[in-house]
Design an enzyme around this catalytic site. Sequence first.
Site, PDB file in Angstrom:
ATOM      1  N   ASN A 139       0.882  -7.796  10.369  1.00 29.34           N
ATOM      2  CA  ASN A 139       1.624  -7.493   9.146  1.00 29.34           C
ATOM      3  C   ASN A 139       2.380  -8.734   8.663  1.00 29.34           C
ATOM      4  O   ASN A 139       2.002  -9.859   8.968  1.00 29.34           O
ATOM      5  CB  ASN A 139       2.541  -6.285   9.313  1.00 29.34           C
ATOM      6  CG  ASN A 139       2.562  -5.427   8.050  1.00 29.34           C
ATOM      7  OD1 ASN A 139       2.854  -5.896   6.959  1.00 29.34           O
ATOM      8  ND2 ASN A 139       2.210  -4.160   8.210  1.00 29.34           N
ATOM      9  N   ARG A 140       3.468  -8.546   7.925  1.00 34.10           N
ATOM     10  CA  ARG A 140       4.076  -9.630   7.168  1.00 34.10           C
ATOM     11  C   ARG A 140       5.390 -10.112   7.757  1.00 34.10           C
ATOM     12  O   ARG A 140       6.167  -9.313   8.291  1.00 34.10           O
ATOM     13  CB  ARG A 140       4.288  -9.194   5.710  1.00 34.10           C
ATOM     14  CG  ARG A 140       2.983  -8.956   4.963  1.00 34.10           C
ATOM     15  CD  ARG A 140       3.214  -8.222   3.644  1.00 34.10           C
ATOM     16  NE  ARG A 140       1.961  -8.094   2.906  1.00 34.10           N
ATOM     17  CZ  ARG A 140       1.066  -7.117   3.101  1.00 34.10           C
ATOM     18  NH1 ARG A 140       1.297  -6.197   4.020  1.00 34.10           N
ATOM     19  NH2 ARG A 140      -0.046  -7.075   2.391  1.00 34.10           N
ATOM     20  N   HIS A 182      -0.463 -11.424   8.914  1.00 35.44           N
ATOM     21  CA  HIS A 182      -1.402 -11.361  10.051  1.00 35.44           C
ATOM     22  C   HIS A 182      -1.557 -12.690  10.779  1.00 35.44           C
ATOM     23  O   HIS A 182      -2.662 -13.103  11.146  1.00 35.44           O
ATOM     24  CB  HIS A 182      -2.764 -10.858   9.584  1.00 35.44           C
ATOM     25  CG  HIS A 182      -2.751  -9.417   9.135  1.00 35.44           C
ATOM     26  ND1 HIS A 182      -1.828  -8.506   9.583  1.00 35.44           N
ATOM     27  CD2 HIS A 182      -3.575  -8.741   8.281  1.00 35.44           C
ATOM     28  CE1 HIS A 182      -2.073  -7.327   9.020  1.00 35.44           C
ATOM     29  NE2 HIS A 182      -3.107  -7.444   8.233  1.00 35.44           N
ATOM     30  N   HIS A 219      -7.277  -4.269  13.786  1.00 38.84           N
ATOM     31  CA  HIS A 219      -7.462  -4.031  12.345  1.00 38.84           C
ATOM     32  C   HIS A 219      -8.833  -3.419  12.051  1.00 38.84           C
ATOM     33  O   HIS A 219      -9.528  -3.846  11.135  1.00 38.84           O
ATOM     34  CB  HIS A 219      -7.292  -5.344  11.590  1.00 38.84           C
ATOM     35  CG  HIS A 219      -6.778  -5.190  10.194  1.00 38.84           C
ATOM     36  ND1 HIS A 219      -7.456  -4.489   9.211  1.00 38.84           N
ATOM     37  CD2 HIS A 219      -5.640  -5.643   9.602  1.00 38.84           C
ATOM     38  CE1 HIS A 219      -6.775  -4.542   8.088  1.00 38.84           C
ATOM     39  NE2 HIS A 219      -5.660  -5.232   8.290  1.00 38.84           N
ATOM     40  N   SER A 220      -9.215  -2.394  12.814  1.00 34.20           N
ATOM     41  CA  SER A 220     -10.490  -1.721  12.537  1.00 34.20           C
ATOM     42  C   SER A 220     -10.415  -0.934  11.234  1.00 34.20           C
ATOM     43  O   SER A 220      -9.406  -0.303  10.923  1.00 34.20           O
ATOM     44  CB  SER A 220     -10.855  -0.780  13.681  1.00 34.20           C
ATOM     45  OG  SER A 220     -11.297  -1.505  14.803  1.00 34.20           O
ATOM     46  N   TYR A 221     -11.520  -0.992  10.501  1.00 30.43           N
ATOM     47  CA  TYR A 221     -11.687  -0.215   9.274  1.00 30.43           C
ATOM     48  C   TYR A 221     -12.535   1.009   9.633  1.00 30.43           C
ATOM     49  O   TYR A 221     -13.737   0.894   9.850  1.00 30.43           O
ATOM     50  CB  TYR A 221     -12.394  -1.041   8.210  1.00 30.43           C
ATOM     51  CG  TYR A 221     -11.532  -2.051   7.490  1.00 30.43           C
ATOM     52  CD1 TYR A 221     -11.249  -1.909   6.129  1.00 30.43           C
ATOM     53  CD2 TYR A 221     -11.003  -3.156   8.152  1.00 30.43           C
ATOM     54  CE1 TYR A 221     -10.472  -2.843   5.452  1.00 30.43           C
ATOM     55  CE2 TYR A 221     -10.227  -4.092   7.490  1.00 30.43           C
ATOM     56  CZ  TYR A 221      -9.972  -3.921   6.140  1.00 30.43           C
ATOM     57  OH  TYR A 221      -9.197  -4.846   5.476  1.00 30.43           O
ATOM     58  N   ASP A 234      -0.415   1.400   1.604  1.00 31.79           N
ATOM     59  CA  ASP A 234      -0.433   0.175   2.402  1.00 31.79           C
ATOM     60  C   ASP A 234       0.979  -0.013   2.931  1.00 31.79           C
ATOM     61  O   ASP A 234       1.669  -0.969   2.597  1.00 31.79           O
ATOM     62  CB  ASP A 234      -0.887  -1.021   1.567  1.00 31.79           C
ATOM     63  CG  ASP A 234      -1.190  -2.248   2.421  1.00 31.79           C
ATOM     64  OD1 ASP A 234      -1.111  -2.143   3.659  1.00 31.79           O
ATOM     65  OD2 ASP A 234      -1.507  -3.309   1.849  1.00 31.79           O
ATOM     66  N   GLU A 260      -2.985   0.761  11.856  1.00 36.58           N
ATOM     67  CA  GLU A 260      -2.552  -0.386  12.652  1.00 36.58           C
ATOM     68  C   GLU A 260      -1.229  -0.071  13.339  1.00 36.58           C
ATOM     69  O   GLU A 260      -0.187   0.006  12.701  1.00 36.58           O
ATOM     70  CB  GLU A 260      -2.407  -1.601  11.745  1.00 36.58           C
ATOM     71  CG  GLU A 260      -3.656  -1.952  10.957  1.00 36.58           C
ATOM     72  CD  GLU A 260      -3.331  -2.754   9.715  1.00 36.58           C
ATOM     73  OE1 GLU A 260      -2.844  -3.900   9.868  1.00 36.58           O
ATOM     74  OE2 GLU A 260      -3.552  -2.241   8.600  1.00 36.58           O
TER      75      GLU A 260
END
Length: 380
Positions: free
Chosen positions: A109-110, A135, A206-208, A279, A344
């Site tokens: 994340n940020r 990330h 970070h799986s989609y 998000d 996540e």
Amino acid sequence: MKKMFFAAIAASLLFVGCNEKAPVGKLTESGLDKKNFETEVNGKKTDLYVLTNPAGMEVCITNLGGRIVSIMVPDKDGNKKDVVLGFDSIQDYINIPSNYGAIIGRYGNRIGNGTFQIDDVKYDLPKNNFGHTLHGGDKGFHTVIFDAKLAADNILELTYLSKDGEEGFPGNLNVKVTYILGDDNALQIKYEAETDKPTVVNLTNHSYFNMDGDPTSKNTDWLLTLHADQYTPIDSTFMTTGEILTVEGTPMDFRTPTAVGARIDDATFTQLVNGKGYDHNWVLNTGGDINKVAATLESPKTGIVLDVYTTEPGMQFYAGNFMQGTDKGKKGIVYQHRTAVCLETQKYPDTPNKKDWPTTTLRPGEKYQSETIFKFSVKK
């Protein structure tokens, strides 16, 4: 900057010929050709590691970024489905910069304004996302080659030394990530790290996930449950404001099973405008108890159910808002807008700059430990 970095890797890519472990024509159950992952990047070997269990589940992982490339699980009719997005080769992962399936670090994340402070020492990081660090920067863990050891048919151990100053982060950080596929169709991820200098660490995957097992299918009808009474709102740059707000009476309330697309485009709710959909980080009710379900994602079409367990206090639910139909994934299928979701597990975003939030500081002599479980089942 990210594209330039990956282009540099591509220029140094040297493909290795077929070896005895991967006969021509032999594919994984998900349709991957192992030889397309057997290469060298900047002098380090890459490969595809296949985990299996007696129940017939298959998980394929590459040591480039520690990425989960495919997960094969049965649907309600007993047909196997691949429920994560990814690519067919190392070359694709290099040519198409992305986070598909990757280990994210040093900081998932940020981090606000690309800066933080420990013990009165200020550290400046690359700003790669609306003036913030996302990330771990462009050269985060999603780009590195982990050393890999297949400890058993169902266990993969990945290690990496992130050197002092890498992407601006202090300390030599020894990282170990272990993937364990259980007989109960649960994929356990254990994260460990140690440092020789005070630093910050926040690792995640970070799986989609595509719960229909069909990359052309939208996430609109999948049912999501998030066991969280609160979330952390963001501004227009996707940075947390420092507030913790209730989900009560808002489109952020997923405490009962709710379709992902039911409220995602509510333009009257500022948070959905700021995030271009979902998000955001949710503050989990589970209190770090790995035995409590933190989130559940289900496809009514396939009956495939994903339960997420974690020791972490937060979870970022991302609904694929930035998927633009430009990435051609496995089997040549183009990944369109909102054809996946990410769950996540994490400390809250920008925790190093928000001292009242769960700390991400790691000091010499301490051990960072985190655990997440993705458990699959079927609802008939």
